[in-house]
Scaffold this motif. Structure first.
Motif: not given
Length: 294
Positions: A75-96
């Motif tokens: 979703r963040l990737s799509d939003l950055a592309k749609e609005y042509q911005v650099y988007l610092v996506g806060g943070s999320i819990p990541e599993e790896d």
């Protein structure tokens, strides 16, 4: 630092203070609405708060964790592309690989992942009678610096507790960063004591811009965030805090869902570094020694 071209000397930064609920889809949708609004107001770099898609708590991290790429980062990737911005996506819990991280992803205007920052310093504190929180009960720490380039400046990324460690900001400064962004979620104990103080310290010591994005305060949440997202657009003690001087942020706005904008002028950064050249006057021959744990 190289001279700043006139065309790229100024840009608009937006910090989104989001009210985070237990419903991930609602958090993502509201984040999208705020990003749309910030872009419509001319923001070129937009930042979300720490754990913007889930409640903040050690018991929530495994429940809400995603792989990257995953639902939230797509979703963040799509939003950055749609609005042509650099988007610092806060943070999320990541599993790896069976481990969990507190992770910030940054996307460019074409939707490309520019960097991924895993929180380096885990928030393990114990203030008797006030707060005890141990991120290490579920999270693992990251082990790398995270920077990204824009046409305006180079940006370094940290998450919340990372801001307390001056060495990280110094490394970013030495590697050419002119803006540091820290999504964070200080609480009602640490927030009033240190939130703004630490931002000022990192900005003044390293003569760069510092921006922080916090969740909005929710007194019914299991972890109550301090709020008060900031943009320190001035660089020394004799300049004021830009976010509080631009019409004065009222106390209620400092706590609720909102966007704060800062017009960053890189020429001022160049001027301050020329006037008080601490970055070139450091005595590394005296104090650049190996640090040892006490």
């Amino acid at each position: 630092m190289e001279p700043v071209s006139k065309a790229m000397a100024q840009f608009r930064l937006a910090l989104i203070q989001l009210r985070v609920s237990s419903v991930k889809s609602d958090n993502l949708n509201r984040a999208g609405e705020f990003i749309k609004e910030a872009a419509s107001q001319g923001a070129k770099i937009i930042a979300l708060p720490e754990c913007f898609n889930s409640p903040y708590g050690t018991n929530y991290f495994p429940e809400y964790a995603e792989t990257i790429p995953g639902e939230s980062t797509k979703r963040l990737s799509d939003l950055a592309k749609e609005y042509q911005v650099y988007l610092v996506g806060g943070s999320i819990p990541e599993e790896d690989g069976g481990k969990f991280y507190n992770t910030c992803t940054v996307f460019g205007p074409d939707g490309t992942l520019l960097t991924k920052h895993r929180k380096l310093h885990l928030f393990d504190i114990d203030v008797p009678g006030r707060i005890r929180f141990q991120e290490s009960e579920t999270l693992s720490a990251g082990d790398s610096f995270s920077m990204f380039e824009t046409p305006y400046c180079k940006v370094g990324v940290g998450i919340c507790y990372d801001i307390r460690f001056a060495e990280l900001a110094q490394v970013y400064s030495q590697r050419g960063c002119q803006l540091l962004v820290y999504p964070g979620a200080f609480n009602l104990t640490t927030g009033p004591a240190h939130w703004e103080l630490l931002q000022r310290g990192r900005a003044v010591d390293n003569q760069l811009f510092v921006a922080t994005a916090s969740p909005a305060r929710d007194v019914d949440a299991p972890y109550v965030a301090w709020g008060h997202k900031n943009a320190l657009t001035k660089l020394s003690p004799f300049f004021c805090n830009g976010s509080f001087c631009r019409g004065e942020i009222l106390p209620k706005l400092a706590l609720k869902e909102s966007i704060v904008y800062a017009n960053i002028d890189l020429k001022k950064l160049v001027e301050v570094r020329q006037q008080i050249p601490v970055l070139t006057q450091k005595r590394g021959d005296l104090y650049a020694v190996e640090w040892k744990k006490p």
